[in-house]
Design a protein around this motif. Structure first.
Motif: not given
Length: 381
Positions: A48, A51, A102, A322, A326
């Motif tokens: 998270a 990312s 990620a 992304s 995340g």
């Protein structure tokens, strides 16, 4: 697309295989299984946090070269994990995997859509989802079998071996792809000024947190509540994952025609499954039916959310995905942490009930967001 689906299989297997190995890892490291479950929280929150910055840092890197670097990091980190002699070293290896994860999930969704023939974007996403589902069907239960027979460390070392095979396949089949529509820091305010997109991000956190409050601890839950054998626990894990394959087909056929209703149905189905998890677990028959519905619903939810994000942010797809990836991992980590607190404080039998309450908040927000979006865009059903 097939090579990327194989990659999705590898990445999803390693993310969730600890769910099937909590007891084995706990016994080896002298920890309670519910405390080992916190490794999912650390892993997920690493993804998270990493990312967005990693996506922005690598936004100008040619995609095949970037995927090669991701896989090298992935393989090395698995070797570290496989030889970990304590929980700290184990988590160091897992965090390396999390960095690779990620970046992979930030770019893979937009890559399969770019590679898909015209008019086949939903099918391409379905193939990526199929790779994830097969990980749940075969990868995670197989990881459990290997862990029980040879030791949990061998599971991670074998995943490294599969990734070593997948890397040259990916390099041979994937054309050189320059980055496109990745977005930049200047794209962030634009994305968050879209009410539906912002709502989807919050819904993601709530629904995924609800799901992983229960799913993270499904192994000790089935053992203590249903009093089932190890063989039946493996069977339930296989059943959960196998539901993803028809779910991906269902997504491909229904979502393009009814995107709003499809997403809402998925959210409500996940919420309902969590609320009735305890009574369904009292019989292997009801648990089997419940598991199929639950597994299919969460796979359809993920596919539908990715499709909505791509639709709402065409000018910055990698960045939008992304952020979604995340926040999905924020939800995984929060759910694993909440489940840990519930299991230790109230008992593992309560994880479904508490998860269902959190999921109910997500279901309510989903209904409200889709209703408001429908009024602004009458053509969306």
């Amino acid at each position: 697309m097939l090579a990327l689906a194989l990659s999705a299989f590898v990445f999803n297997t390693t993310e969730f295989v600890p769910v099937a190995l909590l007891s084995a890892i706990g016994d080896s490291l002298h920890m309670k299984p519910t405390d080992v479950g916190l490794m999912l929280t650390i892993y997920a929150w690493t993804v998270a946090v990493a990312s967005l910055p990693l996506t922005l840092l690598t936004r100008n890197v040619e995609r095949r070269k970037l995927l090669t670097a991701i896989f090298v990091l992935f393989i090395v980190s698995h070797i570290v994990t496989g030889f970990a002699w304590n929980f700290t070293v184990l988590m160091a290896g897992r965090m390396g995997i999390a960095f690779a994860h990620a970046i992979f999930w930030s770019i893979s969704v937009s890559l399969v859509v770019r590679l898909a023939p015209p008019g086949n974007k939903s099918r391409a996403l379905g193939m990526l989802g199929m790779g994830s589902s097969i990980a749940m069907v075969a990868g995670i239960p197989l990881g459990r079998v290997i862990g029980e027979s040879l030791g949990w460390r061998q599971t991670f070392l074998m995943i490294a071996g599969v990734a070593t095979v997948a890397l040259p396949v990916l390099r041979m089949t994937l054309p050189k792809l320059q980055s496109q529509q990745t977005g930049s820091f200047s794209s962030l305010p634009v994305l968050f000024r879209k009410p539906m997109l912002a709502s989807l991000y919050v819904i993601t956190i709530l629904v995924v947190s609800a799901h992983f409050t229960s799913y993270t601890y499904i192994e000790p839950f089935i053992h203590h509540v249903g009093h089932e054998s190890n063989a039946r626990i493996t069977y339930i894990l296989i059943l959960f994952g196998s539901a993803g394959i028809p779910a991906a087909i269902c997504f491909n056929r229904i979502y393009p025609h009814q995107p709003g209703q499809f997403l809402q149905a998925c959210v409500f189905a996940v919420c309902a499954c969590l609320l009735v998890l305890f009574p369904c677990a009292l019989s292997i028959v009801t648990l089997s039916v419940h598991t199929m519905i639950w597994g299919g619903a969460i796979v359809c939810f993920g596919l539908a959310m990715q499709a909505w994000v791509l639709k709402l942010a065409p000018e910055a797809t990698d960045l939008a995905v992304s952020i979604y990836s995340g926040l999905y991992n924020v939800g995984i980590g929060a759910g694993a942490l909440l489940g840990n607190q519930i299991a230790n404080g109230f008992g593992v039998s309560w994880v479904g009930t508490f998860g269902g309450v959190v999921g109910g908040l997500g279901a309510a927000l989903c209904w409200l967001a889709l209703r408001m979006y429908g009024r602004a865009h009458p053509s969306v059903h």
